[in-house]
Design an enzyme around this catalytic site. Structure first.
Site, mmCIF file in Angstrom:
data_model
loop_
_atom_site.group_PDB
_atom_site.id
_atom_site.type_symbol
_atom_site.label_atom_id
_atom_site.label_comp_id
_atom_site.label_asym_id
_atom_site.label_seq_id
_atom_site.Cartn_x
_atom_site.Cartn_y
_atom_site.Cartn_z
ATOM 1 N N CYS A 2 0.857 -1.167 0.000
ATOM 2 C CA CYS A 2 0.000 0.000 0.000
ATOM 3 C C CYS A 2 0.896 1.220 0.000
ATOM 4 O O CYS A 2 2.110 1.097 0.114
ATOM 5 C CB CYS A 2 -0.822 0.044 1.286
ATOM 6 S SG CYS A 2 -1.693 -1.483 1.647
ATOM 7 N N ARG A 27 0.964 1.967 -5.981
ATOM 8 C CA ARG A 27 1.315 0.958 -4.976
ATOM 9 C C ARG A 27 0.106 0.139 -4.546
ATOM 10 O O ARG A 27 0.248 -0.894 -3.878
ATOM 11 C CB ARG A 27 1.930 1.635 -3.746
ATOM 12 C CG ARG A 27 3.223 2.359 -4.024
ATOM 13 C CD ARG A 27 3.723 2.991 -2.754
ATOM 14 N NE ARG A 27 4.057 1.993 -1.763
ATOM 15 C CZ ARG A 27 5.235 1.418 -1.646
ATOM 16 N NH1 ARG A 27 6.208 1.753 -2.451
ATOM 17 N NH2 ARG A 27 5.454 0.524 -0.721
ATOM 18 N N TRP A 74 -3.954 -1.772 -1.176
ATOM 19 C CA TRP A 74 -4.043 -2.956 -2.029
ATOM 20 C C TRP A 74 -4.290 -4.087 -1.042
ATOM 21 O O TRP A 74 -3.393 -4.472 -0.296
ATOM 22 C CB TRP A 74 -2.731 -3.141 -2.769
ATOM 23 C CG TRP A 74 -2.762 -4.116 -3.891
ATOM 24 C CD1 TRP A 74 -3.365 -3.943 -5.104
ATOM 25 C CD2 TRP A 74 -2.130 -5.398 -3.947
ATOM 26 N NE1 TRP A 74 -3.133 -5.040 -5.892
ATOM 27 C CE2 TRP A 74 -2.389 -5.946 -5.224
ATOM 28 C CE3 TRP A 74 -1.373 -6.149 -3.049
ATOM 29 C CZ2 TRP A 74 -1.923 -7.194 -5.611
ATOM 30 C CZ3 TRP A 74 -0.907 -7.395 -3.437
ATOM 31 C CH2 TRP A 74 -1.183 -7.904 -4.709
ATOM 32 N N ASN A 100 1.260 -0.314 6.123
ATOM 33 C CA ASN A 100 1.587 -1.050 4.902
ATOM 34 C C ASN A 100 2.344 -2.298 5.343
ATOM 35 O O ASN A 100 3.191 -2.229 6.215
ATOM 36 C CB ASN A 100 2.478 -0.164 4.007
ATOM 37 C CG ASN A 100 3.107 -0.930 2.863
ATOM 38 O OD1 ASN A 100 2.532 -1.880 2.358
ATOM 39 N ND2 ASN A 100 4.292 -0.512 2.454
ATOM 40 N N GLY A 101 2.008 -3.456 4.761
ATOM 41 C CA GLY A 101 2.700 -4.684 5.153
ATOM 42 C C GLY A 101 1.784 -5.579 5.970
ATOM 43 O O GLY A 101 0.563 -5.519 5.829
ATOM 44 N N GLU A 476 9.474 -11.415 -21.787
ATOM 45 C CA GLU A 476 9.139 -10.128 -21.192
ATOM 46 C C GLU A 476 7.980 -9.473 -21.954
ATOM 47 O O GLU A 476 7.061 -8.908 -21.362
ATOM 48 C CB GLU A 476 10.393 -9.223 -21.170
ATOM 49 C CG GLU A 476 10.156 -7.728 -21.014
ATOM 50 C CD GLU A 476 9.372 -7.331 -19.775
ATOM 51 O OE1 GLU A 476 9.166 -8.163 -18.877
ATOM 52 O OE2 GLU A 476 8.928 -6.166 -19.734
ATOM 53 N N LYS A 480 4.249 -8.308 -20.605
ATOM 54 C CA LYS A 480 3.636 -6.980 -20.813
ATOM 55 C C LYS A 480 2.218 -7.144 -21.352
ATOM 56 O O LYS A 480 1.283 -6.496 -20.906
ATOM 57 C CB LYS A 480 4.409 -6.144 -21.830
ATOM 58 C CG LYS A 480 5.669 -5.436 -21.462
ATOM 59 C CD LYS A 480 5.586 -4.364 -20.435
ATOM 60 C CE LYS A 480 5.602 -4.906 -19.040
ATOM 61 N NZ LYS A 480 6.868 -5.211 -18.435
ATOM 62 N N GLU A 483 -0.150 -8.461 -18.682
ATOM 63 C CA GLU A 483 -0.405 -7.493 -17.617
ATOM 64 C C GLU A 483 -1.424 -6.437 -18.035
ATOM 65 O O GLU A 483 -2.313 -6.103 -17.271
ATOM 66 C CB GLU A 483 0.910 -6.777 -17.232
ATOM 67 C CG GLU A 483 1.860 -7.631 -16.435
ATOM 68 C CD GLU A 483 3.169 -6.902 -16.135
ATOM 69 O OE1 GLU A 483 3.583 -6.895 -14.975
ATOM 70 O OE2 GLU A 483 3.776 -6.336 -17.067
ATOM 71 N N HIS A 499 8.670 -29.651 -29.448
ATOM 72 C CA HIS A 499 8.700 -30.566 -28.295
ATOM 73 C C HIS A 499 7.406 -30.500 -27.501
ATOM 74 O O HIS A 499 7.414 -30.659 -26.283
ATOM 75 C CB HIS A 499 9.915 -30.245 -27.425
ATOM 76 C CG HIS A 499 11.204 -30.396 -28.168
ATOM 77 N ND1 HIS A 499 11.681 -31.619 -28.579
ATOM 78 C CD2 HIS A 499 12.082 -29.483 -28.641
ATOM 79 C CE1 HIS A 499 12.812 -31.462 -29.241
ATOM 80 N NE2 HIS A 499 13.077 -30.159 -29.303
ATOM 81 N N LYS A 601 2.582 -2.148 -8.224
ATOM 82 C CA LYS A 601 3.912 -1.918 -8.766
ATOM 83 C C LYS A 601 5.005 -2.461 -7.870
ATOM 84 O O LYS A 601 6.005 -2.993 -8.324
ATOM 85 C CB LYS A 601 4.123 -0.423 -8.985
ATOM 86 C CG LYS A 601 5.438 -0.146 -9.672
ATOM 87 C CD LYS A 601 5.361 1.087 -10.513
ATOM 88 C CE LYS A 601 6.567 1.228 -11.409
ATOM 89 N NZ LYS A 601 6.568 0.263 -12.507
HETATM 90 C C1 G6P Z 1 5.837 -6.697 -9.265
HETATM 91 C C2 G6P Z 1 5.394 -5.845 -10.444
HETATM 92 C C3 G6P Z 1 6.208 -6.250 -11.673
HETATM 93 C C4 G6P Z 1 7.692 -6.101 -11.361
HETATM 94 C C5 G6P Z 1 8.106 -6.922 -10.140
HETATM 95 C C6 G6P Z 1 9.524 -6.631 -9.700
HETATM 96 O O1 G6P Z 1 5.477 -8.017 -9.483
HETATM 97 O O2 G6P Z 1 4.025 -6.018 -10.714
HETATM 98 O O3 G6P Z 1 5.871 -5.420 -12.756
HETATM 99 O O4 G6P Z 1 8.426 -6.516 -12.461
HETATM 100 O O5 G6P Z 1 7.249 -6.596 -9.054
HETATM 101 O O6 G6P Z 1 9.601 -5.319 -9.232
HETATM 102 P P1 G6P Z 1 10.930 -4.523 -8.965
HETATM 103 O O7 G6P Z 1 10.466 -3.205 -8.398
HETATM 104 O O8 G6P Z 1 11.749 -5.304 -7.993
HETATM 105 O O9 G6P Z 1 11.605 -4.342 -10.279
#
Ligand code: G6P
Length: 606
Positions: A2, A27, A74, A100-101, A476, A480, A483, A499, A601
Site C-alpha cells: 500500500c 502501490r 491494495w 503497509n505490510g 518479457e 507486458k 499485464e 517438443h 507496482k
Molecule cells: C511486481 C510488479 C512487476 C515487477 C516486479 C519486480 O510483481 O508487478 O511489474 O516486475 O514486481 O519489481 P521490482 O520493483 O523489484 O523491479
C-alpha cells in the site's frame, strides 16, 4: 502493499496530502483515505475505489487541519470494504494509524485486545496497532512511549504512521522491512512510502531503516532506535528526479509516456560513470559464480543478462527468479549475486539478498528508486536514474536495466580479454546511437503497431517466440501483454515448439515472432524454421523483422518492418515495439492500463 503518506505543516494540508497518495496510487488502488487533525479532534474519511473516485465520494480534499496521514490500499488482510480501508481509529478515536505490510502476529493480539473489550471495526491486521497504542497510552500517558511499546509488540514486515489528539503537531512513524521515508520541507515535513509521496513538495529526504521510528514536527524531526530509544544520526540526501518525470506530460497514459521516455532513459543509462560500471564488472570478475536475480520483469531482465554474459564475456551467470533463489542457489563467500529491481523494495528480492548475505556472498544491485531498501542493503549499487516510473508495468526502467547490464557485460568481456578494443568501441558506438534509433522507430512505427493492435484484439491466445537473447525478450513482451490486456500470451523459445506446443497449433492460434536480423545467421534460420512449422499447421504468424529480410516477409501474415540496426541493439528495438503493441491492444480493449487489475507496482509482501 500500500502507499502511506503524512504531512505536518503550519498550513492546511488536505489538498497536498491527497495529492501525495494520488502519486502513490500505483502501490495499491482499491481504497484510500485521509485522517486530519484539527481543534482537538481527528477527522477521518475513507472509502473504496480509486483515489479520485473516493475524493468525489468523501470530499477528502475539503478536510481542514495542519497534521494528517493518508493511505492508498491494495488489500491483503480483509476484503475491499470501507471499514477495511485506512486510516484506522483506535477505539476512543484519539489515535489514527495507517499501515503497509503485515502484522504477522495480529491474530494473537486481536484476541487479547478483544478479550479486554476493544471493539474492532475492520477485518484488517492493521487495526490492532491503533488499539495497542490506546491501551499503552491509558497505562502511561505519553504518546511516544505508547507508540514504541506498541511497536515492540508487533511482528512482521510493516511500515506504519500515526497521529494523535495528544500530540497535535507531530507525526509518528516506524518501519521494519517495508519502506518509509521522510521528506524535509520548509515549515513542513512529510513522510511517505517512497519519494513519489513528496517529490512535488521537496527533494530533500531521509530514509528510515528497519527498527527505527521517527517523530516528525513541521520544523524538525528525530529518528530513534525502537529497541533503545536512542537518537540516530541519519544521512540527508537530495533526490535528483525531476517532478516532470512523474507527470504524464501530455500522454494519455503513463505507460505510453514511459515508453516514449526510453530514448532519454537510455541516454541516462549510458551516462552512468564508467567507474561505477567497472566496479560492478570487477566484483563479478572476482567472484567464482554470480547469480543474476530479479522477479517478474526484472527476472526477464536478468535472463537477458545471462545470454549476454555467455555471448560476450564467455561466463555463465545463472538468472534466477528471486522467489526461487533459496531453492536453487549454491552460495559461499566466493560467490555473488547481482539483483535488479525498479522499486528497490520487492519482498522476494530482498529475501533473496538476505539469503545470500547469510552465506557472506557479495551483493550488487541495479536499482531505480533512490533511498530504497535494496539500494541500501547491497555491497555495491548502481542507481539507474530512469526517473519515476508510475505505470504499474515496467517499461523504461526494465529497458534501462538491460542497457546497464549490457554495459557491465562489455566491461567484464574487456577485462577478461574477450573483446578487442575495436569491438568494444564498435559496441559502444551502437549503444550511443541507439537513443536516436529508438526515437525514430517510436515515431515511425506507432501508427502501424496501433493498426496491428486494433485489428488483432479478437485474438485471445498468443505465442510470443524468439531464440537466443530474443527468447527472454519474447518472455518479457508476453508478460507486458498479459499485464495490460489480461489476454493470454505465452513467451517461448522457438525450439520448444516441436517438443510439445505444436500440438496446439491450428488457425485459431496466433504467434508473434521476434525475428533477428538476417545477418545473425544461426538465430535467423532457427526462427524461420519455427515460423514454417507453425505455418505448415495453419497457424497465423505475426512478426517484427528488420529491413532486408525477404524470407520472413514472404512467410509472415502480418509484419512490422524495422530499420536495419546493429545486432547488439536489435532485440531491444523489437521489445519496444512489443511494449507499444501491448499498450495499443489494451487501449482498444479499454483496460485500466496504468493500473491493471489485481497488480501493484511494488510488491513488498510475501
Ligand atoms: C511486481 C510488479 C512487476 C515487477 C516486479 C519486480 O510483481 O508487478 O511489474 O516486475 O514486481 O519489481 P521490482 O520493483 O523489484 O523491479
Amino acid at each position: 502493499m500500500c502507499g502511506i503518506s503524512g504531512i505536518v505543516s503550519s498550513e492546511n494540508i488536505a489538498k497536498d496530502l491527497f495529492s501525495s497518495i494520488r502519486n502513490l496510487e500505483y502501490r495499491g488502488y482499491d481504497s484510500c483515505g485521509l485522517a486530519v487533525y484539527a481543534e482537538g479532534k481527528i477527522q477521518l474519511r475513507k472509502n473504496t475505489g480509486e483515489v479520485d473516485e473516493v475524493n468525489k465520494k468523501e470530499r477528502l480534499t475539503q478536510l481542514v487541519g495542519n497534521l494528517g496521514i493518508a493511505h492508498t490500499r491494495w488489500a491483503t488482510h480483509g476484503g475491499v470494504t470501507k471499514e477495511n480501508s485506512h486510516p484506522h481509529f483506535s477505539a476512543n478515536m484519539e489515535f489514527a494509524i495507517v499501515h503497509n505490510g503485515i502484522f504477522s502476529n495480529y491474530q494473537k493480539l486481536k484476541s487479547e485486545l478483544s478479550a479486554e473489550g476493544f471493539e474492532f471495526r475492520s477485518m484488517t491486521d492493521s487495526e490492532v496497532f491503533a488499539h495497542l497504542v490506546e491501551r499503552a497510552y491509558a497505562q502511561s500517558p505519553n504518546v511516544e512511549n505508547a507508540f514504541v511499546s506498541s511497536l515492540l509488540q508487533v511482528e512482521g514486515a510493516f511500515a506504519t504512521a500515526m497521529i494523535s489528539i495528544h500530540e497535535p503537531d507531530l507525526l509518528f512513524c516506524a518501519k521494519n522491512v517495508s519502506p518509509l521515508m521522510l521528506g524535509l520541507g520548509e515549515s513542513r515535513n512529510f513522510i511517505g512510502s517512497d519519494i513519489n509521496a513528496f517529490l512535488e513538495f521537496t527533494k530533500t529526504a531521509v530514509t528510515l531503516d528497519d527498527g527505527e521510528y521517527a517523530i516528525v514536527g513541521k520544523q524538525d524531526y528525530r529518528i530513534k532506535d525502537v529497541a533503545t530509544k536512542e537518537e540516530k544520526e541519519k544521512n540527508v540526501f537530495t533526490i535528483h528526479w525531476d517532478v516532470e518525470s512523474t507527470k504524464k506530460g501530455g500522454y494519455s497514459h503513463y505507460m505510453l509516456k514511459e515508453i516514449f521516455d526510453q530514448p532519454f532513459t537510455t541516454k541516462q543509462a549510458l551516462k552512468i560513470e564508467k567507474e561505477e560500471i567497472e566496479k560492478m564488472a570487477k566484483m563479478i570478475q572476482q567472484s567464482q559464480l554470480c547469480y543474476l536475480v530479479g522477479v517478474g520483469t526484472t527476472f526477464y531482465v536478468s535472463m537477458v543478462g545471462q545470454y549476454f554474459f555467455a555471448q560476450f564475456a564467455k561466463r555463465h551467470l545463472p538468472a534466477v527468479s528471486s522467489d526461487e533463489f533459496k531453492d536453487i542457489a549454491i552460495l559461499s563467500d566466493k560467490n555473488m549475486m547481482l539483483t535488479v529491481s525498479q522499486s528497490g523494495e520487492t519482498y522476494d528480492t530482498k529475501m533473496a539478498i538476505n539469503f545470500a548475505k547469510s552465506f557472506q556472498s557479495k551483493t550488487g544491485a541495479i536499482v531505480n528508486v533512490m533511498g530504497s531498501a535494496i539500494s541500501m542493503m547491497v555491497d555495491n549499487v548502481i542507481m539507474q536514474g530512469s526517473g519515476a516510473e508510475i505505470c504499474v508495468v515496467s517499461t523504461k526502467a526494465a529497458f534501462s536495466q538491460m542497457m546497464i547490464l549490457l554495459r557491465i557485460v562489455l566491461e567484464v568481456a574487456r577485462l577478461d580479454n574477450h573483446l578487442s578494443e575495436d569491438q568494444y568501441k564498435e559496441y559502444y558506438t551502437a549503444l550511443e546511437d541507439f537513443p536516436d534509433v529508438i526515437e525514430t522507430a517510436l515515431n515511425e512505427q506507432s501508427g502501424f503497431i496501433r493498426n496491428m493492435a486494433d485489428t488483432s484484439v479478437k485474438i485471445h491466445n498468443w505465442l510470443f517466440l524468439g531464440c537466443g537473447v530474443y527468447f527472454p525478450v519474447a518472455m518479457e513482451s508476453a508478460l507486458k501483454m498479459k499485464e495490460v490486456t489480461y489476454l493470454h500470451a505465452e513467451g517461448m523459445a522457438t525450439g520448444f515448439l516441436k517438443h510439445g506446443t505444436l500440438a496446439m497449433i491450428d488457425e485459431s492460434l496466433y504467434s508473434l515472432f521476434f525475428v533477428p536480423p538476417p545477418d545473425q545467421i544461426d538465430l535467423h534460420e532457427r526462427t524461420l524454421i519455427a515460423i514454417e512449422e507453425i505455418k505448415a499447421r495453419g497457424g497465423k504468424v505475426y512478426g517484427f523483422i528488420f529491413e532486408g529480410d525477404e524470407k520472413s516477409e514472404q512467410l509472415l501474415d502480418h509484419l512490422i518492418r524495422l530499420p536495419k540496426v546493429h545486432f547488439l541493439v536489435a532485440p531491444f528495438l523489437e521489445m519496444i515495439m512489443a511494449q507499444l503493441f501491448a499498450y495499443y491492444s489494451a487501449l482498444k480493449l479499454n483496460r485500466n492500463i496504468d493500473k491493471p487489475r489485481n497488480l501493484a507496482k511494488s510488491v513488498t509482501v510475501a
